[in-house]
Motif scaffolding. Structure first.
Motif, PDB file in Angstrom:
ATOM      1  N   LYS A  44       0.799  -1.332  -0.057  1.00 24.76           N
ATOM      2  CA  LYS A  44       0.017   0.097   0.150  1.00 24.76           C
ATOM      3  C   LYS A  44       0.968   1.410   0.038  1.00 24.76           C
ATOM      4  O   LYS A  44       0.417   2.247  -0.683  1.00 24.76           O
ATOM      5  N   ALA A  45       1.868   1.233   0.660  1.00 27.99           N
ATOM      6  CA  ALA A  45       2.762   2.280   0.706  1.00 27.99           C
ATOM      7  C   ALA A  45       3.467   2.615  -0.383  1.00 27.99           C
ATOM      8  O   ALA A  45       3.765   3.682  -1.083  1.00 27.99           O
ATOM      9  N   LYS A  46       3.778   1.386  -1.404  1.00 26.65           N
ATOM     10  CA  LYS A  46       4.308   1.545  -2.636  1.00 26.65           C
ATOM     11  C   LYS A  46       3.409   2.168  -3.619  1.00 26.65           C
ATOM     12  O   LYS A  46       3.563   2.969  -4.378  1.00 26.65           O
ATOM     13  N   GLU A  47       1.945   1.889  -3.596  1.00 25.82           N
ATOM     14  CA  GLU A  47       0.965   2.136  -4.375  1.00 25.82           C
ATOM     15  C   GLU A  47       0.646   3.744  -4.134  1.00 25.82           C
ATOM     16  O   GLU A  47       0.658   4.523  -5.239  1.00 25.82           O
ATOM     17  N   LYS A  48       0.755   3.971  -2.831  1.00 26.01           N
ATOM     18  CA  LYS A  48       0.531   5.410  -2.480  1.00 26.01           C
ATOM     19  C   LYS A  48       1.866   6.468  -2.715  1.00 26.01           C
ATOM     20  O   LYS A  48       1.853   7.579  -2.776  1.00 26.01           O
ATOM     21  N   ASN A  49       3.008   5.562  -3.106  1.00 30.14           N
ATOM     22  CA  ASN A  49       4.243   6.351  -2.996  1.00 30.14           C
ATOM     23  C   ASN A  49       4.545   7.202  -1.695  1.00 30.14           C
ATOM     24  O   ASN A  49       4.912   8.489  -1.767  1.00 30.14           O
ATOM     25  N   HIS A  50       4.139   6.528  -0.666  1.00 35.42           N
ATOM     26  CA  HIS A  50       4.270   7.280   0.592  1.00 35.42           C
ATOM     27  C   HIS A  50       5.532   7.057   1.271  1.00 35.42           C
ATOM     28  O   HIS A  50       6.059   5.941   1.847  1.00 35.42           O
ATOM     29  N   LEU A  51       6.468   7.993   0.823  1.00 34.72           N
ATOM     30  CA  LEU A  51       8.041   8.228   1.151  1.00 34.72           C
ATOM     31  C   LEU A  51       8.336   7.848   2.649  1.00 34.72           C
ATOM     32  O   LEU A  51       9.294   6.912   2.905  1.00 34.72           O
ATOM     33  N   LYS A  52       7.770   8.319   3.520  1.00 36.43           N
ATOM     34  CA  LYS A  52       7.916   8.164   4.973  1.00 36.43           C
ATOM     35  C   LYS A  52       7.515   6.792   5.400  1.00 36.43           C
ATOM     36  O   LYS A  52       8.384   6.068   6.190  1.00 36.43           O
ATOM     37  N   ALA A  53       6.553   6.274   5.100  1.00 36.04           N
ATOM     38  CA  ALA A  53       6.155   4.912   5.227  1.00 36.04           C
ATOM     39  C   ALA A  53       7.061   3.912   4.971  1.00 36.04           C
ATOM     40  O   ALA A  53       7.481   2.859   5.289  1.00 36.04           O
ATOM     41  N   LEU A  54       7.513   3.825   3.499  1.00 38.68           N
ATOM     42  CA  LEU A  54       8.750   3.300   2.709  1.00 38.68           C
ATOM     43  C   LEU A  54       9.976   3.294   3.311  1.00 38.68           C
ATOM     44  O   LEU A  54      10.416   2.289   3.594  1.00 38.68           O
ATOM     45  N   LYS A  55      10.213   4.468   3.923  1.00 36.84           N
ATOM     46  CA  LYS A  55      11.557   4.623   4.716  1.00 36.84           C
ATOM     47  C   LYS A  55      11.261   3.644   5.819  1.00 36.84           C
ATOM     48  O   LYS A  55      12.147   2.800   5.980  1.00 36.84           O
ATOM     49  N   ASP A  56      10.107   4.003   6.576  1.00 35.46           N
ATOM     50  CA  ASP A  56      10.196   3.115   7.886  1.00 35.46           C
ATOM     51  C   ASP A  56      10.064   1.679   8.050  1.00 35.46           C
ATOM     52  O   ASP A  56      10.707   0.973   8.390  1.00 35.46           O
ATOM     53  N   LEU A  57       9.150   1.278   6.729  1.00 34.69           N
ATOM     54  CA  LEU A  57       9.009  -0.271   6.646  1.00 34.69           C
ATOM     55  C   LEU A  57      10.427  -0.860   6.082  1.00 34.69           C
ATOM     56  O   LEU A  57      10.711  -2.196   6.264  1.00 34.69           O
ATOM     57  N   GLN A  58      10.985  -0.248   5.168  1.00 37.61           N
ATOM     58  CA  GLN A  58      12.356  -0.816   4.551  1.00 37.61           C
ATOM     59  C   GLN A  58      13.549  -0.906   5.425  1.00 37.61           C
ATOM     60  O   GLN A  58      14.305  -1.624   5.571  1.00 37.61           O
ATOM     61  N   GLU A  59      13.310   0.072   6.698  1.00 40.65           N
ATOM     62  CA  GLU A  59      14.426   0.062   7.492  1.00 40.65           C
ATOM     63  C   GLU A  59      14.196  -1.147   8.484  1.00 40.65           C
ATOM     64  O   GLU A  59      15.372  -1.745   8.918  1.00 40.65           O
ATOM     65  N   SER A  60      13.028  -1.397   8.681  1.00 43.54           N
ATOM     66  CA  SER A  60      12.917  -2.586   9.701  1.00 43.54           C
ATOM     67  C   SER A  60      12.849  -3.836   8.872  1.00 43.54           C
ATOM     68  O   SER A  60      13.274  -5.059   9.676  1.00 43.54           O
ATOM     69  N   GLY A  61      12.601  -3.839   7.498  1.00 40.25           N
ATOM     70  CA  GLY A  61      12.605  -5.022   6.906  1.00 40.25           C
ATOM     71  C   GLY A  61      11.368  -5.978   7.209  1.00 40.25           C
ATOM     72  O   GLY A  61      10.853  -5.553   8.103  1.00 40.25           O
ATOM     73  N   PRO A  62      11.374  -6.913   6.455  1.00 43.75           N
ATOM     74  CA  PRO A  62       9.971  -8.037   6.746  1.00 43.75           C
ATOM     75  C   PRO A  62      10.356  -8.488   8.090  1.00 43.75           C
ATOM     76  O   PRO A  62      11.530  -8.860   8.480  1.00 43.75           O
TER      77      PRO A  62
END
Length: 328
Positions: free
Chosen positions: A157-175
């Motif tokens: 969903k973050a990718k769909e919305k291109n939500h940069l802050k969400a993407l940053k947080d989620l990618q920092e934590s990883g799956p």
């Protein structure tokens, strides 16, 4: 409740050496007993249930229970050691024994939501003879797989919305790497907190809403809690959730392996927008589970809490389910 055989009663019961708040309400004490297990741990649902689901009191003697150290059961000096999965399971056993004796019934109708749904499955596994049926709402099932599906939804969903802050947080934590809540993310428990925060904002927790403001006001202006109770509510939730994650029994659970069969009729109610406890996982568990009767019911305009998001439909469904199982 002003009926000839009704009940409206508050008790602080001694449950395994702790005082716990129990509200009993119903139009007729001869109606079946419905026990609701709230989520969290520590997140009492009494105020929201009374606002959205009081219709059930016309058909059941409803047991609103603030679990150990939740809501009005909160005690400031509760030792951290008391917040254990095994303790909660024992509490259910004790309360159910009391209810069976008090109302002279052989079996209880059990409904659980989120953490309470997980607690409900433990309870029917332990003592199936105590329950006429079990309803799991927003059912917790598998620590690792559930969180992985939740994370993937939020990231997509973050990718769909291109939500940069969400993407940053989620990618920092990883799956998520495991079913161990304190270490499942690279940045520890904080990664889990962030994921759930973004999940709500990305529409995977509630249908059509991205915060809890309306429910907070519902609790604030309910007749169930004073302002002091609300302060306790917040402290109780943080204390319970913040300590139970260190209990080995709370981590790495997987009901696909731990509970492939139950001995009571089982019903799962999931919201189509629930990616806290992803509905696809619940449907899959339902399909593999062995039970004398089972149903998977999807609410199309709900997320994680159909009980409060589509309350009229939920109440009707609970009444229907009882009619389905009462003669079994």
């Amino acid at each position: 409740m002003k009926t000839q055989n009704g009940i409206s009663e508050i008790q602080y019961l001694d449950i395994n050496n702790t005082k716990q708040y129990v509200l009993l309400r119903g139009k007729d004490k001869n109606n079946p007993v419905l026990l609701f297990l709230h989520g969290g741990p520590g997140a009492s649902a009494t105020a929201l249930l009374r606002k959205f689901n009081s219709e059930l009191e016309d058909h059941f003697t409803v047991v609103y229970w603030d679990q150990r150290n939740a809501g009005k059961s909160y005690r400031k000096k509760t030792p951290k050691e008391e917040i254990k999965v095994a303790k909660y399971i024992q509490d259910v056993d004790t309360l159910v024994a009391y209810l069976k004796s008090r109302f002279k019934v052989g079996k209880i109708f059990l409904v659980g939501h989120s953490w309470g749904a997980r607690l409900g499955l433990y309870s029917v596994q332990r003592h199936p003879e105590n329950y006429m049926a079990y309803v799991g709402v927003g059912q917790e099932l598998a620590a690792y797989e559930g969180e992985l599906l939740s994370y993937q939804y939020t990231l997509n969903k973050a990718k769909e919305k291109n939500h940069l802050k969400a993407l940053k947080d989620l990618q920092e934590s990883g799956p998520p790497q495991s079913g161990e809540f304190t270490t499942m993310y690279k940045n520890g428990f904080w990664g889990l907190v962030k994921q759930k925060d973004w999940l709500l904002k990305m529409g995977g927790e509630r249908y059509g809403k991205t915060d809890y403001t309306d429910w907070i006001f519902s609790i604030l202006f309910s007749g169930e809690y004073s302002f002091l109770d609300l302060v306790k509510y917040s402290r109780a939730s943080g204390f319970s959730a913040g300590n139970i994650i260190y209990d080995p029994d709370f981590n790495n659970y997987d009901f696909f392996k731990q509970l492939p069969e139950v001995k009571v009729p089982v019903f799962f109610i999931s919201g189509a927008y629930d990616y806290n406890t992803p509905w696809e996982l619940v449907e899959r568990y339902h399909n593999t589970l062995k039970a004398p009767h089972k149903e998977f019911i999807k609410f199309e305009k709900s997320g994680h809490s159909p009980v409060f998001e589509e309350p009229e439909k939920f109440n009707k469904e609970i009444i229907r389910i009882y009619k389905t199982v009462k003669d079994k």
